[in-house]
Structure formats: structure tokens, C-alpha cells
Design an enzyme around this catalytic site. Structure first.
Site, PDB file in Angstrom:
ATOM      1  N   ASP A   1       0.869  -1.183   0.000  1.00 41.33           N
ATOM      2  CA  ASP A   1       0.000   0.000   0.000  1.00 41.33           C
ATOM      3  C   ASP A   1       0.901   1.227   0.000  1.00 41.33           C
ATOM      4  O   ASP A   1       1.941   1.219  -0.643  1.00 41.33           O
ATOM      5  CB  ASP A   1      -0.951  -0.056   1.211  1.00 41.33           C
ATOM      6  CG  ASP A   1      -2.250   0.692   0.961  1.00 41.33           C
ATOM      7  OD1 ASP A   1      -2.169   1.831   0.485  1.00 41.33           O
ATOM      8  OD2 ASP A   1      -3.333   0.161   1.244  1.00 41.33           O
TER       9      ASP A   1
ATOM     10  N   HIS B   1       1.811   2.049  -3.296  1.00 39.44           N
ATOM     11  CA  HIS B   1       0.843   2.852  -4.046  1.00 39.44           C
ATOM     12  C   HIS B   1       1.247   4.317  -4.067  1.00 39.44           C
ATOM     13  O   HIS B   1       1.268   4.955  -5.109  1.00 39.44           O
ATOM     14  CB  HIS B   1      -0.550   2.718  -3.419  1.00 39.44           C
ATOM     15  CG  HIS B   1      -1.117   1.340  -3.545  1.00 39.44           C
ATOM     16  ND1 HIS B   1      -2.320   0.984  -3.006  1.00 39.44           N
ATOM     17  CD2 HIS B   1      -0.651   0.237  -4.145  1.00 39.44           C
ATOM     18  CE1 HIS B   1      -2.571  -0.285  -3.279  1.00 39.44           C
ATOM     19  NE2 HIS B   1      -1.556  -0.761  -3.960  1.00 39.44           N
TER      20      HIS B   1
END
Lengths: 288, 508
Positions: free
Chosen positions: B293, B327
């Protein structure tokens, strides 16, 4: 408890001509007892009742005779029926009940609020994207603003028209609705938790069964132990959900329960629904 | 050469202030006349295996030329407690939780808990103030995976007088019941966790990543969690396969993370690298991220804690770090209701991230949700699809897609309106971008105050794919675009080169 269950089973065995607020409480009492004890009779009774109430197409037979609050009161058992049976008819029935309640103002009357708010919260959590949370908690805040007396710490005051049973229903509405919210939308969950705490704090100084009754309480009210039973059930539930301090509120809940059991329950009327809810919450707390 | 940290057994130095994660040129390092490294190519470097209360001289050489020299003295140490003397086996079979926890609790001030080479199967361990925990090379804590064996940190406990609250557990910006973390610190200070060991969450061996957002007993543990702590340093340790976020300090201050490694598979859910929440005075230097993430996400509570405590995340320096594959390289929000301020990200290297700097907020975050004074400088990016995104209409939460959040019409400014102040990009070199240089979406009623892009270069991958740069309703996919800005008070672009874009450089 057995006496109460038999009374409930008699109620359930009738072909339901109308869903009612008290009928809803019976159903929810049975569901709570099943969850607390695993009693299959309770489960079977609810499923049979719902099967008799809802057509295979998802139509609630008695819907036209019911108010939205009546429908929500018994409609809370549709979630249970859906989960237990997987039958899509109950999903359609849930949508129908939701259509009846979600586009109108939430009620102020405690019995109706107890019927509608937990239903709407659970429906919104499961199917509505949690977009109704704010409206639900705003409504509880408005009720609190309008009805709660910070002096006495009670919703029910000398000047209000609420009964002791209404006080219990308000506490149950708060506890049940909080339970149905997704805690991750914490600010709304917390709002209800704080309101429940405030209401419970108001009750804490009332150390006896009788002291919960206002002086003006009518003879009928003084004989009705539903309020005590509901308050005790709500306190047990608040403790179980970690919304209330166990050491502070469990003794009060236990005191109410024991005084009702010992002195009143067999002599005075109490709807079976609240009693079953209390039995179930007692079991849950003892188990945990 | 600059010394960043000294303990009794280690130190961390900045070798090359001009490099990013990688130094401009490799150095040969000599410690007290003994060669330590032939070709050290990182800008921030740590030395272990030192002796307490001892003077050392570290020399850095480039080729045959001595570039610099640093003399330092290690700190004193009272004693060392080896966890094996407390009964830990390190065989990967026996549960070593109690033995290591006993060593920690028994450790006196200025003492060291030593974890030698071995595989230590453990549950969550709790820290104690004024100690050092050192992992020797080859030491690995392997976190148990049976959640029923984990202690729970209750999210909120009422105080006895019922007038206040005590918060412990935390999950995505809310005070909710969460499992204790592999290393948990509550109200501790002056703690160092050092060494070349591994703290392994072992998530692939359990079910933490299955239905990850569902609370099962409690919410997922992190690998490292702090609450109300101060003066904490983590040096050299590798964090791997966390059940959820990796490092999650909350309401803490004076925190340093030096030469840490944070690793999780790219597909692992919510394995953010470093998520400080309502913390201040933080240094994150020389760390490598490769996670599932955001590499770093700066937070300050979702709504409740942000509005009640209005404690911002502030005074944060992120430097000489390497962000791979996450991300977002550095993200602000979306749980930032207490505000995020004074953030310096400099001399970092980012590769393959979706976004370099990503700011996420929305209507409803509140009046304390102020994001201000965020500066990226001397940052090198490769294959970062969109280097800069500021999104004040981020569609998170149940009402994220509602008109209230997404309306491009002016809404009343009130206590729910968030603020985005000054965001600066200076000397950013971004190669192989794909979507756009920057996408800025403020609020019409409270535009982004200032965006500055200065002395920077952005080039685009001609084969890059179109993507939606910001998660807000109505934002379309784009490819090879310049700066797209809506609702910004001041946008300053000075000495910026955008190569390979289609259309205008600035599209307001």
C-alpha cells in the site's frame, strides 16, 4: 422463563393477522435467547412465524394493516430469517419494510423508536452503504435535546408523558442501534454510546426498584414491571458491548433483575418480550 | 560526514548529503583502521558491533582520497541481558514470548536486551522505558499467527469517573479494539531498537490477509505500535510481512527510524510502511520501502480523534529513503482530521509508485484538518505514474460519493471544511511519468492556497498507460498531461521542464 416461553409460543402459533410492536419484541426476545442459549425451539419458532408471515415472493401478508413502526418491529426478525434460511423472500421483505421507514422522519415515541432505529441501522449497515448513520444519530441527539432532563438524568421526568417502560425502551433503542452500527464509522457509534452512558448515569443513583418510580406513577404503572425489565436488559447489554462500566452498572442491572424476579414478576404483568431480552442479556453477560 | 545517532553499540552516519537513497559515489569505509565496507553506496549508513563507552574514528574514502573523517564515542551501557539466559530457545518451535518479555521487563535503565541469532517464535512483546533491544545478525522474531493467542488493546476505555476516556487500540484512525502488535510501546520513553535482525509478521502463514477489513475478535495487529511514547529510535531492523500497517506510532514524539527496511508483497492488503498518526518531531532516514500500500502515510485521526484532540502530525523529516512499488510514495491522509503540517521530504528515490506525493482530504474532515507546509525537494522518481496529487474531494467513507463531498459548487464554509495550505515541489526529477505531472483538486469554497513547482524536470514514458490521477467523482483517465488544477488560489510554476506531454503544461 418457561412460563414466558409458553406464552410466547401461544402468540407465535396464531396465524399473524398483524405485526405489532409487542410482537416484534417477542420475536427479538426469542432471537436473543437463541443466540444466548442455543435453544432451537426459539429459533424454530421465529422461523415458523416469519414463514407464515411472508409469501414466497417476499410479500408481508399483513403489511396493509400495519404501521411502518409495526413492520420495523417485527421486520428486525427478517434479518435473522434471511441469515438462517438464506431465503431471498426475506431480503425482498426487508426492502419493503425499509421502503416504509427510511423516507419518513424517525419517530420520537420510545416504543416506535426502539422498533425503527435498530432496524434502519442494521438495514443500512448491510445494504445501504451506511449513509443513514448521520440521520439516525442526529435523531437520537434531537430526542435527547428535547426530552432528556440533565437535572434528573432521566428521559422520563415529572412533566413528561413518558412511562418507566418508555425510559427502558429508550435505553434499549440506544443500545440496540449502537450494536447495529459499523463501529468503523466511529463518530456515530460513539454518539450513541455517549447517550447511552448519560442515560445510564441518570439511573445509577436509583438503588431500589421503587425509587425508579416517580411519585405520580399511576397504580397501573406501578404494577407494570416492563420498565424495570427493559432497563435491566439495556444495562446488561451496555456492559456486554463494553459501552458501560461493568463494575458500576452490572450490580444495578442485577439488582433490578433480582427485585423483579423475587417480588413482582409473578404477581404483576410483564410482556414476555422484555423478559426474554433480559434473560438473554443475563445469559450473555454471565457467559462472557 | 555527519553523525545522526549513537548508541552504546551502534551509530548511524550521513555519508553523502547530496545523494538520495543512493550516494553520488560509493565510499570505502574504515573504522579504527579496519576496513568496514569496500563500496558503500548508500547515503545513510549504520555501523553495529561497537563496544560501549569507546572512541571510534570512521573514515570515508573515495578511491585513494580520504574524503572525510568522523570521531565519536559510544554511549555507556549498564549491562546486557541475553534472552537465551531467560529461557528463549530461538528454535522456531518453542514459544519464546515469555522469555523475551521477561528479559525486557527485567532490564535496568541503560541496559541492553540482546537477541542472538535464531528464530524466535513470539506473540506481541511490550516495551519498557530506558532500554536498548539489540538484534544480532540472523536474529528473527517470527510472529505467531493464531489470533486467539493475541492480547487485545481495547480501543476506548472510560475513565472511572466517566468524564474522560483512555484510548489504546487504534484502527484506521479510530479508537477501536485491535490486537497488540509484534512490538508494542505504551507510555514508554528512551527506547532504542537496533541491529540487523528481522521482525517478521509471518502474515502469509496465517489468515491476516483474508477478509482483511473484517473485525475478527479485534482488528489486525501492526508490527510496531506506539502510543504516547517519546524518544524512540529504531535502527537497522527489517520489518517483513506485517498483518496490516507496519510501523504505526500514535500520539508520540521524538521518533527516529534509521536504515530500516520494510517489506511486504505488492498484493498484500493495507501493508502501509510507516503511518505516524498525530505524532511530532519524526526523522525517517535511509529507509527502504517495498510494500502493498502506501510507503508512508501521514495521519491525524479520522474524525472523532482528530476533532476531540486536534493533535496534528507535524515536524516530520523524511530523507534519503527509497520507496519501491508502494501505491503512494508519501501520502497525507485520508485520516487527517487533526491536521498534517511542516513535512520535509528530501533526497529520496521513488520507483514505480502510482503517486509520488498524494494528499487526500474531503469535506467533513473538520476545521482542524489543516494540511500545510509540505515540501518535496531533491527527490528523484522513476516510473512514478503521477508525481503530485492533491485531492480535497477524496471519495472515502460511506458518504464519499455524495453531493456533499463531490459537489463542484461552493458549499458553506463551516466547522467541517478542511484546509490545504502550501505544497511545494522543488528540484524534483521525475522520469517515465505516465498520467500527468500533477492533479490538483481543491474545494471551491476553500481552494488550495498555494502550489509551487520549481526547478524540476518531468519526462513521460511514451508507452505509458492512462490512469485516473485522483480518486474523486468525475475525474477521468489521462495520459501524458501537464498540471491539471481546479480550485487553487496560487499556482506557481518556475523553471520546470515537462517533456513528452500532450496539450498544455498548465490546465486550470
Amino acid at each position: 422463563m418457561k412460563i414466558m416461553n409458553e406464552a410466547v409460543f401461544r402468540f407465535l402459533n396464531r396465524k399473524p393477522a398483524k405485526w405489532t410492536l409487542s410482537g416484534g419484541m417477542n420475536l427479538n426476545g426469542l432471537i436473543a435467547l437463541f443466540r444466548a442459549t442455543g435453544d432451537q425451539d426459539c429459533r424454530r419458532a421465529v422461523l415458523d412465524y416469519m414463514e407464515n408471515s411472508v409469501s414466497p415472493e417476499g410479500t408481508i401478508f399483513c403489511a396493509s394493516a400495519c404501521t411502518p413502526a409495526d413492520l420495523a418491529a417485527c421486520g428486525k426478525a427478517l434479518f435473522f430469517a434471511l441469515d438462517e434460511s438464506g431465503d431471498e423472500r426475506y431480503r425482498k421483505a426487508l426492502d419493503a419494510v425499509a421502503d416504509g421507514v427510511k423516507n419518513r422522519p424517525l419517530p420520537n415515541i420510545p416504543a416506535e423508536l426502539y422498533a425503527v432505529a435498530p432496524f434502519l441501522a442494521e438495514y443500512d449497515t448491510r445494504f445501504g452503504g451506511k449513509q443513514a448513520y448521520k440521520a439516525i444519530t442526529d435523531h437520537f441527539k434531537a430526542v435527547h435535546q428535547g426530552q432528556f432532563d440533565p437535572e434528573t438524568g432521566l428521559y422520563r421526568t415529572e412533566n413528561s408523558k413518558l412511562s418507566l417502560a418508555d425510559e427502558g425502551l429508550m435505553l434499549m433503542a440506544l443500545a440496540d442501534t449502537a450494536e447495529k452500527l459499523d463501529m468503523q464509522i466511529y463518530e456515530h457509534y460513539r454518539t450513541l454510546a455517549d447517550l447511552l452512558l448519560e442515560a445510564a448515569r441518570g439511573l445509577a443513583p436509583k438503588k431500589t426498584f421503587a425509587s425508579l418510580l416517580l411519585p405520580r406513577g399511576s397504580a397501573e404503572e406501578q404494577r407494570d414491571v416492563s420498565g424495570h425489565v427493559l432497563i435491566a436488559a439495556a444495562l446488561f447489554k451496555g456492559v456486554r458491548l463494553h459501552l458501560l462500566n461493568e463494575e458500576k452498572y452490572l450490580p444495578l442491572a442485577a439488582l433490578l433483575r433480582s427485585s423483579v424476579t423475587a417480588d413482582y414478576i409473578f404477581g404483576f404483568p410483564c410482556d414476555p418480550g422484555p423478559w426474554m431480552l433480559l434473560q438473554a442479556e443475563t445469559e450473555e453477560v454471565e457467559r462472557s | 560526514m555527519k553523525c545522526l545517532f549513537i548508541s552504546a553499540r551502534s551509530c548511524t552516519v550521513l555519508l553523502d548529503a547530496e545523494g538520495d537513497y543512493y550516494a553520488k559515489a560509493p565510499r570505502r569505509l574504515i573504522l579504527n583502521h579496519k576496513e568496514l565496507a569496500k563500496e558503500e553506496n548508500r547515503s545513510v549508513f549504520s555501523v553495529y558491533g561497537l563496544w560501549p563507552d569507546t572512541e571510534y574514528t570512521l573514515e570515508a574514502w573515495q578511491g585513494e582520497e580520504k574524503e572525510s573523517e568522523l570521531t565519536f564515542r559510544t554511549e555507556k551501557e549498564f549491562c546486557t541481558l541475553n534472552v537465551k539466559r531467560f529461557g528463549a530457545k530461538g528454535d522456531g518451535e518453542k514459544d519464546d514470548t515469555n522469555a523475551i518479555q521477561a528479559a525486557i521487563l527485567a532490564c535496568p535503565p541503560a541496559g541492553r536486551v540482546l537477541i542472538p541469532e535464531g528464530n524466535y517464535k513470539t506473540g506481541p512483546l511490550f516495551l519498557k522505558s530506558h532500554i536498548t533491544i539489540e538484534f544480532k545478525p540472523g536474529a528473527r522474531l517470527a510472529l505467531k499467527t493464531d489470533r486467539t493467542e493475541f492480547p487485545i488493546l481495547p480501543g476506548m476505555t472510560r475513565t472511572t469517573d466517566e468524564k474522560d476516556e483512555y484510548l489504546l487500540g487504534s484502527w484506521e484512525g479510530n479508537p477501536l479494539d485491535a490486537f497488540a502488535s509484534a512490538i508494542t510501546g505504551i507510555d514508554v520513553e528512551d527506547v532504542r531498537i537496533i541491529g540487523e535482525g528481522i521482525i517478521d509478521g509471518c502474515a502469509p502463514e496465517g489468515d491476516w490477509w483474508v477478509n482483511p477489513k473484517i473485525k475478527r475478535i479485534a482488528y489486525r495487529p501492526r508490527l510496531f505500535y506506539l502510543k504516547n511514547c517519546k524518544d524512540i529510535t529504531v535502527q537497522g531492523v527489517t520489518f517483513r510481512n506485517s498483518p496490516a500497517w507496519n510501523l504505526h506510532p500514535t500520539f508520540s514524539e521524538n521518533l527516529s527510524f534509521l536504515n530500516v527496511r520494510i517489506e511486504a508483497p505488492a498484493v498484500s492488503p493495507n501493508t502501509d510502511g510507516f503511518d505516524p498518526e498525530s505524532c511530532r518531531h519524526i526523522r525517517m532516514f535511509g529507509t527502504v520501502f517495498s510494500v502493498g500500500d502506501d510507503c508512508i502515510a501521514l495521519k491525524a485521526g479520522k474524525i472523532y480523534t482528530g476533532m476531540k484532540y486536534h493533535t496534528p502530525c507535524e515536524d516530520i523529516e523524511i530523507a534519503y529513503c527509497c520507496m519501491l512499488d508502494g501505491h503512494g510514495g508519501v501520502t497525507v491522509g485520508s485520516e487527517m482530521a487533526g491536521g498534517v503540517k511542516h513535512v520535509r521530504v528530501h533526497h529520496c528515490y521513488m520507483r514505480g509508485n502510482d503517486r509520488g506525493l498524494r494528499i487526500k482530504t474531503r469535506r467533513g474532515r473538520g476545521k482542524y484538518a489543516v494540511i500545510d507546509d509540505i515540501c518535496f525537494s531533491d527527490v528523484r522518481m522513476e516510473g512514478v505514474k503521477t508525481p503530485l496529487v492533491v485531492n480535497a474531494m477524496y471519495f472515502c467513507d460511506p458518504d464519499g460519493h455524495s453531493d456533499y463531498v463531490q459537489s463542484r459548487e461552493k458549499q458553506p464554509v463551516d466547522d467541517t471544511t478542511p484546509t490545504v495550505g502550501s505544497i511545494r515541489f522543488e528540484r524534483v526529477n521525475a522520469q517515465d511519468c505516465e498520467s500527468c505531472v500533477g492533479y490538483i483538486l481543491g474545494l471551491p469554497e476553500r481552494p488550495v492556497k498555494e502550489i509551487v513547482l520549481k526547478d524540476s524536470v518531468f519526462t513521460f514514458n511514451p508507452d505509458g498507460k492512462a490512469m485516473v490521477p485522483a480518486m474523486a467523482s468525475g475525474v477521468e483517465e489521462c495520459k501524458r498531461r501537464g498540471v491539471i488544477a481546479h480550485f487553487v488560489d496560487t499556482l506557481t510554476v518556475t523553471n520546470v521542464r515537462m517533456e513528452g506531454i500532450e496539450g498544455k503544461e498548465i490546465d486550470c
